[in-house]
Scaffold this active site. Sequence first.
Site, PDB file in Angstrom:
ATOM      1  N   ARG A   1      -8.345  -8.187-108.219  1.00 21.48           N
ATOM      2  CA  ARG A   1      -9.011  -7.126-109.136  1.00 21.48           C
ATOM      3  C   ARG A   1      -8.541  -7.134-110.316  1.00 21.48           C
ATOM      4  NH1 ARG A   1      -9.852  -1.526-106.190  1.00 21.48           N
ATOM      5  NH2 ARG A   1      -7.947  -1.093-107.351  1.00 21.48           N
TER       6      ARG A   1
ATOM      7  N   LYS B   1     -12.034  -1.312-112.898  1.00 19.74           N
ATOM      8  CA  LYS B   1     -11.364  -0.265-112.999  1.00 19.74           C
ATOM      9  C   LYS B   1     -10.680  -0.119-114.185  1.00 19.74           C
ATOM     10  CE  LYS B   1      -7.821   2.109-109.929  1.00 19.74           C
ATOM     11  NZ  LYS B   1      -8.860   3.212-109.338  1.00 19.74           N
TER      12      LYS B   1
ATOM     13  N   GLU C   1     -20.704   6.286-104.727  1.00 15.09           N
ATOM     14  CA  GLU C   1     -19.288   6.543-104.219  1.00 15.09           C
ATOM     15  C   GLU C   1     -18.779   8.049-104.839  1.00 15.09           C
ATOM     16  OE1 GLU C   1     -16.039   4.437-106.409  1.00 15.09           O
ATOM     17  OE2 GLU C   1     -17.957   3.246-107.104  1.00 15.09           O
TER      18      GLU C   1
END
Length: 444
Positions: free
Chosen positions: A182, A285, A321
């Site tokens: 990721r 992120k 989310e």
Amino acid sequence: RHTPTGTVEHTVPARSLAARTGSVPRAPHRSPRRTPSTATMATYATPAAAAPAGVSSLRARAGSPLRSKPLAAPKRGGGKRSTLRVSAVSTPAKPSGGTPKQDFDWDNLGFGLVETSFMYRTECAVDGEWTKGEVVPYGNLSMHPSAAVLNYGQGIFEGMKAFRTAGSDDIVVFRPDQNAARFAEGAGRMSMPPVPSDVFIDAVKKCVSANREWVPPEGKGSLYLRPLLIGSGPILGLGPAPSYTFLVYCSPVASYFKGGKMAPIDLTVEETYHRAAPGGTGSTKCIGNYSPVLKVQLAAKKAGFADVIYLDAVENKYIEEVSSCNFFCVKGKTIATPALGGSILPGITRKSIIDIARAKGFTVEERNVSVEEVLEADECFCCGTAVVVVPVGSITVKGEKTQFQGGKTGPVAQEMYDELTGIQSGKVEGPDGWLEVVPEEYHL
């Protein structure tokens, strides 16, 4: 000191690693700048003891496949140009004093920053050739005021954890290969050179090894790890930074939300602001994704809620989310979670919960989940590296509160929590490769 070129520098003599690991506590006040040793560090693995059932045999992996280019000090000055080097100032929640004292209160740890002893650091130029990193004392960073990360937000981070296993002195990291993947994807999205997976995992393990004494006792918490990749090189016009810094620091933590582990949380649905939009960076992120949620989150907490549920930015009707975690709802033997569509972070814990649930006979559906469907669910829960698994006690929409399981922990949330934490602690046999053992003195 003032250099002949006009550069103003504040330096601290580098100490050897052996001296830094002694019993002498650090002074409460740090110099604005630390000069790390440029010596490279060899790695080796110590003989491994028998591991509990859930610990992978990957402990044998202790080599350091880093490229051999030494860590070079940043270039200073040039011509008659004057450069002022400044340091970012951190305000820790709890100063460490070097290593945990015997009376350190592990039972009241919470989720706040505790300064540990060391961090890992390496650098690379825009060509992506990463230098051989090193473990250095935990401390402030010296950074140019025109660094790309400060001016244009060019940076990403990860969140991951290390645990002490039950019945042994082993320390393991949970699924670091997934975080590495990721991290590399995020770097590409932010136009930064990716950190190779072997370099990433090696750095994480070195940081854990150097801070081994800061890993909480089994059952008391975990060592939270924060890898960072930032555009540290100076640039004025909009563009990729000329150089980058990759570092890993850590802090011992316990429960993320107030009330302790598995205490149900109350959420509110946000209908005005959105966390991410299609085509944006919601699945990355990156550092710019998080501070924008604070406006809504702080207002929600002031109103008595633990956090906020965000909806999709197109129809404003589907759950995406929570600010810091992924969302699941349960109806019978079916568990539904919002599908990854580019605006939702592909959580490592989310992925693990899906695998665990399917292995236990649940049908897991990744799809659009409407607010109306959620309000009819048997129970709901959230998951993430920081929060682990946390049950949802209630959800408030337009001022109307819907409670789940009488405001208590639901059976499915409890089952997922027990299985996940059992695997992480080595009490439960998990899938192969989920735990990476960190040998003692791996960082030396």
